[in-house]
Design a protein around this motif. Sequence first.
Motif, PDB file in Angstrom:
ATOM      1  N   LEU A  72      69.195   9.992  18.682  1.00  0.00           N
ATOM      2  CA  LEU A  72      67.809   9.886  19.149  1.00  0.00           C
ATOM      3  C   LEU A  72      67.744   9.877  20.674  1.00  0.00           C
ATOM      4  CD1 LEU A  72      64.758   9.281  18.845  1.00  0.00           C
ATOM      5  CD2 LEU A  72      65.357   6.884  18.484  1.00  0.00           C
ATOM      6  N   TYR A  96      69.632  -0.275  24.774  1.00  0.00           N
ATOM      7  CA  TYR A  96      70.565   0.583  24.060  1.00  0.00           C
ATOM      8  C   TYR A  96      70.680   1.943  24.753  1.00  0.00           C
ATOM      9  CZ  TYR A  96      72.797   2.779  20.025  1.00  0.00           C
ATOM     10  OH  TYR A  96      73.664   3.426  19.203  1.00  0.00           O
ATOM     11  N   VAL A 114      68.753   7.694   7.481  1.00  0.00           N
ATOM     12  CA  VAL A 114      67.666   6.711   7.582  1.00  0.00           C
ATOM     13  C   VAL A 114      67.763   5.551   6.579  1.00  0.00           C
ATOM     14  CG1 VAL A 114      65.158   6.385   7.413  1.00  0.00           C
ATOM     15  CG2 VAL A 114      66.089   8.309   8.706  1.00  0.00           C
ATOM     16  N   PRO A 115      67.961   5.850   5.279  1.00  0.00           N
ATOM     17  CA  PRO A 115      67.960   4.725   4.334  1.00  0.00           C
ATOM     18  C   PRO A 115      69.004   3.664   4.670  1.00  0.00           C
ATOM     19  CG  PRO A 115      68.009   6.831   3.178  1.00  0.00           C
ATOM     20  CD  PRO A 115      68.182   7.137   4.629  1.00  0.00           C
ATOM     21  N   VAL A 129      67.499  13.882  15.035  1.00  0.00           N
ATOM     22  CA  VAL A 129      68.060  12.800  14.217  1.00  0.00           C
ATOM     23  C   VAL A 129      68.233  13.238  12.770  1.00  0.00           C
ATOM     24  CG1 VAL A 129      67.146  10.973  15.694  1.00  0.00           C
ATOM     25  CG2 VAL A 129      65.803  11.756  13.729  1.00  0.00           C
ATOM     26  N   ASN A 130      69.188  12.582  12.109  1.00  0.00           N
ATOM     27  CA  ASN A 130      69.574  12.987  10.767  1.00  0.00           C
ATOM     28  C   ASN A 130      68.847  12.150   9.708  1.00  0.00           C
ATOM     29  OD1 ASN A 130      70.813  13.671   8.409  1.00  0.00           O
ATOM     30  ND2 ASN A 130      72.903  13.240   9.101  1.00  0.00           N
ATOM     31  N   PRO A 131      67.948  12.776   8.928  1.00  0.00           N
ATOM     32  CA  PRO A 131      67.193  11.987   7.939  1.00  0.00           C
ATOM     33  C   PRO A 131      68.078  11.339   6.881  1.00  0.00           C
ATOM     34  CG  PRO A 131      66.783  14.355   7.651  1.00  0.00           C
ATOM     35  CD  PRO A 131      67.534  14.196   8.940  1.00  0.00           C
ATOM     36  N   PRO A 134      64.316  13.081  19.511  1.00  0.00           N
ATOM     37  CA  PRO A 134      63.859  12.658  18.183  1.00  0.00           C
ATOM     38  C   PRO A 134      63.886  13.755  17.132  1.00  0.00           C
ATOM     39  CG  PRO A 134      62.038  12.718  19.778  1.00  0.00           C
ATOM     40  CD  PRO A 134      63.294  12.895  20.553  1.00  0.00           C
ATOM     41  N   ARG A 135      63.890  15.009  17.557  1.00  0.00           N
ATOM     42  CA  ARG A 135      63.873  16.071  16.534  1.00  0.00           C
ATOM     43  C   ARG A 135      65.263  16.382  16.000  1.00  0.00           C
ATOM     44  NH1 ARG A 135      58.819  19.649  16.832  1.00  0.00           N
ATOM     45  NH2 ARG A 135      57.417  18.372  18.053  1.00  0.00           N
ATOM     46  N   LEU A 176      74.071   3.461  26.201  1.00  0.00           N
ATOM     47  CA  LEU A 176      74.613   4.757  25.793  1.00  0.00           C
ATOM     48  C   LEU A 176      74.890   5.628  27.007  1.00  0.00           C
ATOM     49  CD1 LEU A 176      72.500   5.766  22.677  1.00  0.00           C
ATOM     50  CD2 LEU A 176      74.911   5.135  22.726  1.00  0.00           C
ATOM     51  N   THR A 187      74.627   5.100  15.133  1.00  0.00           N
ATOM     52  CA  THR A 187      74.818   6.551  15.081  1.00  0.00           C
ATOM     53  C   THR A 187      73.481   7.275  15.174  1.00  0.00           C
ATOM     54  OG1 THR A 187      76.689   6.159  13.625  1.00  0.00           O
ATOM     55  CG2 THR A 187      75.859   8.416  13.720  1.00  0.00           C
ATOM     56  N   PHE A 188      72.512   6.754  14.406  1.00  0.00           N
ATOM     57  CA  PHE A 188      71.171   7.334  14.393  1.00  0.00           C
ATOM     58  C   PHE A 188      70.557   7.237  15.795  1.00  0.00           C
ATOM     59  CE2 PHE A 188      66.583   7.126  13.845  1.00  0.00           C
ATOM     60  CZ  PHE A 188      66.336   8.146  12.946  1.00  0.00           C
ATOM     61  N   GLY A 189      70.647   6.059  16.384  1.00  0.00           N
ATOM     62  CA  GLY A 189      70.051   5.820  17.698  1.00  0.00           C
ATOM     63  C   GLY A 189      70.700   6.664  18.778  1.00  0.00           C
ATOM     64  N   LYS A 190      72.000   6.877  18.642  1.00  0.00           N
ATOM     65  CA  LYS A 190      72.719   7.664  19.658  1.00  0.00           C
ATOM     66  C   LYS A 190      72.164   9.081  19.719  1.00  0.00           C
ATOM     67  CE  LYS A 190      77.517   8.691  21.044  1.00  0.00           C
ATOM     68  NZ  LYS A 190      77.002   9.384  22.183  1.00  0.00           N
TER      69      LYS A 190
END
Lengths: 414, 411
Positions: B121, A121, B134-135, B129-131, B126-127, A125, B116-119
């Motif tokens: 990241l 991934y 997550v759910p 990313v949007n919490p 990692p700091r 990207l 979206t989250f992974g992008k």
Amino acid sequence: MERRRVVVSGMGTVNAAGCGSVDFVQSLRQGRSGIGPVSVFDTALYRTHLGGEVRDFRPGELLPRGIPRRHMSRCDLMAMVAAFEALGDAGLRPLPQALQKAMGVVIGGGAGGMLECEEVYRRWLEGKARPSFAPFASFGCAATADHLAATLGLMGPKTTFMTACSSGATAIGYACDLVRDGFAEVMLAGGAEPLCRITYSAFNALQAVDAAPCRPFDKNRQGLNLGEGAAILVLEEAGHALRRGAVIYGEVLGCGVSCDAHHMTAPDPEGGGAILAMSRALADAGVSPQQVDYINAHGTATPTNDPIETKAIKTLFGPHAVRLAVSSTKAITGHTLGAAGAIEAVVSLLAIHHRFIPPTLRHEEPDPQCDLDYVSEGARDREVDIVLSNSFAFGGNNTALLFGRYREGGHRDV
Amino acid sequence: MSDPIAISGIGIVSPLGISLASFAPRLFAGDCGIAPLTLFATGEGGPRLAAQVDGFRPQDYLRPATARRMDRLSQMVAAAARMAQDDAGLPIDAGNRDHIGVTVGTCFGGTDVAATFGKVLFDEGPRRVNPILVPNTVMNAPAGHLAIEFGVRGVNTTVNHREVAAETAIGHAAALLRRGRAAAIFSGGGDILSPFAMTVFARFAALSPGDAGEEGAFPFDRRANGLVLGEGAAILCLEPLSRARARGVRPYCLLAGCGMASAPAPATGWPTSPEGSVLAMQRALAAAGIEAAQVDVVCASANGAPALDRLEALAIAQVFAGSRPRVVAEKGALGEGLSSGATRAAAMALSLRDQRLAPVVGLSQPIADFDFVRKGDAEKRPLRYGLLNGIAAGGTFVALIFKAMEEGEGQ
């Protein structure tokens, strides 16, 4: 119609605190924690750096010769090693041909092949190369069960549950029902979860992670440590196991599943869903709360989980809550999410079989909101007949499993 | 005799329409839900067709406060459940909310959110990313959101097993109800189109190609050259017949049996032997206590992937060697919706109630000698039993048996 009973005749696990259940039981007895620096990916940019990682994992040395490992993720391989251990333990290696056709596998999953997919991934990207997408065959959780069934030649029911941190327990409960209902005589069931960047960053973003080793039920607890691993049980119809003289670790007495219907990541402050899951497991088993000796708690060491779980136990068990032992083995294994329910099922059965209660590590300063017997002093040798194992998850998904020492007459009380 | 499990309500968000009222006429007319993809841009020269859901307005079904927290898949699943609840006339209140469950099947879950989250990241670290996201990156998000939307605390599970996730979730719901683990269960599944899903399927060369031959979904047809992805969600309200009857509801049909099987298959591909599919169908027939010859209609899993279609044709021919059921293959109209079993189960329930079948869209030169349903066919026989067949890459098989309501039953 005679009620079909389900027993556990074999177990296998790979986790930070043990490779194999013999190794694992030593860690549980000695309170040896597997939490340490994460090395499967670089944590330099993350807020925390610890986890319950399976170190020096060498599937090639742990699996029988000639088992193809192509296209298998770390997650799949941990499950494969656990499955071979469980089958060997159950005296089912080689697997009799007559069993293969009806035997199935149910896995509780989490990130599945995500660790390997992340690499692809990331390159995708970047938009430069055309990386091989082969690891995406393991995207989602289904690949683990698929690989297990293909390797072992299983043709019975196969599926995968994903109820986040309760997946492993949900899978065991479902497989147990399949055996009870006569759809199979023997099932493999359990869970598997790898450490990976997506999960690690997600739990960090939610500020649910302690940068130090976690302290379940302690006043100064700051959150969980993520972990990884797999655990597989051989579930077998009791008569089938007895007829072939199998060692019986214990009986799956009951399963209860519920939903908080409260919030996606925060538990219901009243512990309503947790109480429902525990009481359903007891009702399914026909066991009264007073019969329970030990609760292997969900006990994540997050500020919210531990007092709410304690409150739920007190509400359901009444005066018996202070008499039973409660411990969280997540301080030993880390929180292995999709695998946790299965690893803790192994803990529960080891407790029954080896007659001891594993401790809660690093439980030092009591919290007035967490006022039960958390077995802080170290493993406790004693008779353990009935164990309740709790698994609570994001999405409000709660599963409780009830295990008991196998007795011909059973444990039904109500 | 135990209480049969009834389908008392259906909700649907599909490429052939949102709600049963718009879905049913288009399905039975043989309309095709496949069209050029407009949800997002596709790669140059790649596949350009998909069966996408258009005109879905979550606010018509969900509370704004909860809908806002849901990803697109959760919105579809929750909206379908709301329609199913209304259809079943099942009130949810403090007295029954602990006994109403949810089982949802999904293949990919909310991959758009995970992407979206992974992008972030991988692009920003990692700091960053949007919490909040997550759910919704977790596969059980739709079932969790649905429970919150309805306030239901009964059994709640998510099946995440490739293309048979929804069939499995529905079979699981029936087993839970029979064991008395719930009084009613909202069960089904959903998946969404996303650049992620398109890319993965394209990389595995599974899609009907946009740059060679004729692009489209041609189940059981000589022109079959790959699948066309679809999306949508369908939820059934399942409950013991006596409970539906007590409310004065006449169910669509009964769910009479479920059969599951496994067989070795390549990691990314379809099994080569029909054995697993045959076993699942035979186990479902045994669970329902009927013979193959009693099945009037088979809803096939065929999606235009040549290897799948051939495999399924062999399996159906073997199980129904002594009879000639009608055969429908709805992925010609709906695309490969991944957790399509829920939509196909909804179609089967409608078929058994209304005694109508959906023509196979995209079929002109069949690869098998089956009694396929064609446009303009008059119904040839009463439809009493229907078998829904599910096959997943990786070698997982689930078959469900549905039974039409008898005269006077459920009145």
